[in-house]
Write a protein that holds these residues in place. Sequence first.
Motif, PDB file in Angstrom:
ATOM      1  N   THR A 218      69.465  59.129   3.670  1.00  0.00           N
ATOM      2  CA  THR A 218      68.603  59.421   2.531  1.00  0.00           C
ATOM      3  C   THR A 218      68.107  58.083   2.005  1.00  0.00           C
ATOM      4  O   THR A 218      68.909  57.235   1.593  1.00  0.00           O
ATOM      5  CB  THR A 218      69.357  60.180   1.429  1.00  0.00           C
ATOM      6  OG1 THR A 218      69.776  61.452   1.961  1.00  0.00           O
ATOM      7  CG2 THR A 218      68.458  60.420   0.215  1.00  0.00           C
ATOM      8  N   TYR A 219      66.816  57.884   2.077  1.00  0.00           N
ATOM      9  CA  TYR A 219      66.268  56.582   1.699  1.00  0.00           C
ATOM     10  C   TYR A 219      65.002  56.744   0.869  1.00  0.00           C
ATOM     11  O   TYR A 219      64.325  57.776   0.922  1.00  0.00           O
ATOM     12  CB  TYR A 219      65.999  55.710   2.930  1.00  0.00           C
ATOM     13  CG  TYR A 219      64.998  56.256   3.924  1.00  0.00           C
ATOM     14  CD1 TYR A 219      63.665  55.861   3.894  1.00  0.00           C
ATOM     15  CD2 TYR A 219      65.391  57.152   4.926  1.00  0.00           C
ATOM     16  CE1 TYR A 219      62.749  56.336   4.819  1.00  0.00           C
ATOM     17  CE2 TYR A 219      64.485  57.629   5.855  1.00  0.00           C
ATOM     18  CZ  TYR A 219      63.164  57.218   5.799  1.00  0.00           C
ATOM     19  OH  TYR A 219      62.250  57.699   6.713  1.00  0.00           O
TER      20      TYR A 219
ATOM     21  N   ASP B 287      57.432  50.504   2.378  1.00  0.00           N
ATOM     22  CA  ASP B 287      58.658  50.078   3.043  1.00  0.00           C
ATOM     23  C   ASP B 287      59.848  50.809   2.447  1.00  0.00           C
ATOM     24  O   ASP B 287      59.710  51.647   1.549  1.00  0.00           O
ATOM     25  CB  ASP B 287      58.832  48.556   2.957  1.00  0.00           C
ATOM     26  CG  ASP B 287      58.908  48.029   1.523  1.00  0.00           C
ATOM     27  OD1 ASP B 287      59.430  48.734   0.633  1.00  0.00           O
ATOM     28  OD2 ASP B 287      58.451  46.898   1.286  1.00  0.00           O
ATOM     29  N   SER B 288      61.038  50.494   2.947  1.00  0.00           N
ATOM     30  CA  SER B 288      62.277  51.041   2.414  1.00  0.00           C
ATOM     31  C   SER B 288      63.379  50.022   2.646  1.00  0.00           C
ATOM     32  O   SER B 288      63.208  49.061   3.404  1.00  0.00           O
ATOM     33  CB  SER B 288      62.634  52.382   3.071  1.00  0.00           C
ATOM     34  OG  SER B 288      62.936  52.202   4.444  1.00  0.00           O
ATOM     35  N   VAL B 289      64.508  50.239   2.001  1.00  0.00           N
ATOM     36  CA  VAL B 289      65.681  49.400   2.220  1.00  0.00           C
ATOM     37  C   VAL B 289      66.582  50.127   3.208  1.00  0.00           C
ATOM     38  O   VAL B 289      66.923  51.302   3.008  1.00  0.00           O
ATOM     39  CB  VAL B 289      66.415  49.129   0.894  1.00  0.00           C
ATOM     40  CG1 VAL B 289      67.711  48.359   1.155  1.00  0.00           C
ATOM     41  CG2 VAL B 289      65.516  48.359  -0.061  1.00  0.00           C
ATOM     42  N   TYR B 290      66.970  49.442   4.268  1.00  0.00           N
ATOM     43  CA  TYR B 290      67.775  50.071   5.309  1.00  0.00           C
ATOM     44  C   TYR B 290      69.148  50.424   4.760  1.00  0.00           C
ATOM     45  O   TYR B 290      69.854  49.591   4.188  1.00  0.00           O
ATOM     46  CB  TYR B 290      67.903  49.135   6.501  1.00  0.00           C
ATOM     47  CG  TYR B 290      68.356  49.812   7.766  1.00  0.00           C
ATOM     48  CD1 TYR B 290      67.523  50.714   8.423  1.00  0.00           C
ATOM     49  CD2 TYR B 290      69.605  49.559   8.300  1.00  0.00           C
ATOM     50  CE1 TYR B 290      67.929  51.348   9.585  1.00  0.00           C
ATOM     51  CE2 TYR B 290      70.024  50.184   9.466  1.00  0.00           C
ATOM     52  CZ  TYR B 290      69.184  51.083  10.108  1.00  0.00           C
ATOM     53  OH  TYR B 290      69.595  51.702  11.251  1.00  0.00           O
ATOM     54  N   GLU B 291      69.513  51.693   4.938  1.00  0.00           N
ATOM     55  CA  GLU B 291      70.757  52.207   4.382  1.00  0.00           C
ATOM     56  C   GLU B 291      71.961  51.768   5.225  1.00  0.00           C
ATOM     57  O   GLU B 291      71.811  51.401   6.390  1.00  0.00           O
ATOM     58  CB  GLU B 291      70.692  53.734   4.318  1.00  0.00           C
ATOM     59  CG  GLU B 291      69.669  54.261   3.324  1.00  0.00           C
ATOM     60  CD  GLU B 291      70.007  53.879   1.895  1.00  0.00           C
ATOM     61  OE1 GLU B 291      71.180  54.021   1.500  1.00  0.00           O
ATOM     62  OE2 GLU B 291      69.100  53.434   1.175  1.00  0.00           O
ATOM     63  N   PRO B 292      73.177  51.806   4.666  1.00  0.00           N
ATOM     64  CA  PRO B 292      74.370  51.430   5.428  1.00  0.00           C
ATOM     65  C   PRO B 292      74.488  52.210   6.732  1.00  0.00           C
ATOM     66  O   PRO B 292      74.276  53.420   6.772  1.00  0.00           O
ATOM     67  CB  PRO B 292      75.509  51.769   4.465  1.00  0.00           C
ATOM     68  CG  PRO B 292      74.908  51.609   3.108  1.00  0.00           C
ATOM     69  CD  PRO B 292      73.500  52.102   3.252  1.00  0.00           C
TER      70      PRO B 292
ATOM     71  N   GLU C 146      75.648  44.933   9.569  1.00  0.00           N
ATOM     72  CA  GLU C 146      74.905  43.723   9.240  1.00  0.00           C
ATOM     73  C   GLU C 146      73.438  43.999   8.891  1.00  0.00           C
ATOM     74  O   GLU C 146      72.770  43.156   8.293  1.00  0.00           O
ATOM     75  CB  GLU C 146      74.972  42.728  10.405  1.00  0.00           C
ATOM     76  CG  GLU C 146      74.297  43.181  11.687  1.00  0.00           C
ATOM     77  CD  GLU C 146      75.160  44.090  12.551  1.00  0.00           C
ATOM     78  OE1 GLU C 146      76.288  44.430  12.116  1.00  0.00           O
ATOM     79  OE2 GLU C 146      74.711  44.476  13.636  1.00  0.00           O
ATOM     80  N   LEU C 147      72.943  45.184   9.233  1.00  0.00           N
ATOM     81  CA  LEU C 147      71.536  45.510   8.972  1.00  0.00           C
ATOM     82  C   LEU C 147      71.301  46.081   7.581  1.00  0.00           C
ATOM     83  O   LEU C 147      70.160  46.112   7.107  1.00  0.00           O
ATOM     84  CB  LEU C 147      71.031  46.519  10.010  1.00  0.00           C
ATOM     85  CG  LEU C 147      71.107  46.103  11.479  1.00  0.00           C
ATOM     86  CD1 LEU C 147      70.575  47.223  12.362  1.00  0.00           C
ATOM     87  CD2 LEU C 147      70.356  44.809  11.736  1.00  0.00           C
ATOM     88  N   ALA C 148      72.351  46.549   6.918  1.00  0.00           N
ATOM     89  CA  ALA C 148      72.196  47.205   5.612  1.00  0.00           C
ATOM     90  C   ALA C 148      71.518  46.267   4.622  1.00  0.00           C
ATOM     91  O   ALA C 148      71.819  45.073   4.554  1.00  0.00           O
ATOM     92  CB  ALA C 148      73.557  47.638   5.076  1.00  0.00           C
ATOM     93  N   GLY C 149      70.590  46.818   3.877  1.00  0.00           N
ATOM     94  CA  GLY C 149      69.886  46.055   2.862  1.00  0.00           C
ATOM     95  C   GLY C 149      68.618  45.384   3.347  1.00  0.00           C
ATOM     96  O   GLY C 149      67.862  44.825   2.539  1.00  0.00           O
ATOM     97  N   THR C 150      68.351  45.454   4.642  1.00  0.00           N
ATOM     98  CA  THR C 150      67.121  44.877   5.182  1.00  0.00           C
ATOM     99  C   THR C 150      65.916  45.707   4.735  1.00  0.00           C
ATOM    100  O   THR C 150      65.961  46.937   4.757  1.00  0.00           O
ATOM    101  CB  THR C 150      67.166  44.854   6.722  1.00  0.00           C
ATOM    102  OG1 THR C 150      68.312  44.126   7.143  1.00  0.00           O
ATOM    103  CG2 THR C 150      65.910  44.221   7.299  1.00  0.00           C
TER     104      THR C 150
END
Length: 219
Positions: A118-119, A159-164, A170-174
Amino acid sequence: MTEKQALVVRGGWEGHSPVRASDRYAGALKEDGYAVTVSDTLDSYLDAELLAGTDLIVQCWTMGTITGEQSAALSAAVRAGTGLAGWHGGIIDAFRSDTRYQLMTGGQFVHHPREFSTYRVRPRAERADHPVLAGIGPFTVTSEQYYLHLDPTVEVLADSVYEPDPDHPELAGTVVPVTWTRRWGAGRVFVTAIGHHLADLEIPEVDSMIRRGMRWATR
């Protein structure tokens, strides 16, 4: 006023419902006054006369293989002014081995979490006057969230923030792109990464972006 000509090319992995999803937007184009041709073969890209008379190609073809000749002909048609539009895997998870195709679309799917995310989709404020975005504010999607490799020359609209992601913490928050446009020679390309489920396409903001994106890309 001359009637606009659209070509809908569909096929590939059935998990993205290429027929039902493309039927939705073939219908939308007809409502907007386009003459629509639907094709179930990539050999349509070898029909030079057809492509020369086409103002917009809507592609819904996930994975699969495109020949070098087909890819070159598609690229040439867009360079000459034919628009190209699509959503999710139908445009940016197509023909994974063809880097020339990926260069044209401006981005390529490389990963998504095993579970749906969910983003929040965030239209970029500096692009608020773009015809694809007018009046669209932030909204939430629960679906596949694509992690993408992106061409730095595209114009990112949302855009969106990559979810956990348990597999790749390491990608979370990108910050990852969701919707963008680009120019390819004289042609315009519209892409949104949303659209795994048919229900994704029914989200009003997603549906509006795709309908407007197709119009924007049209020659």
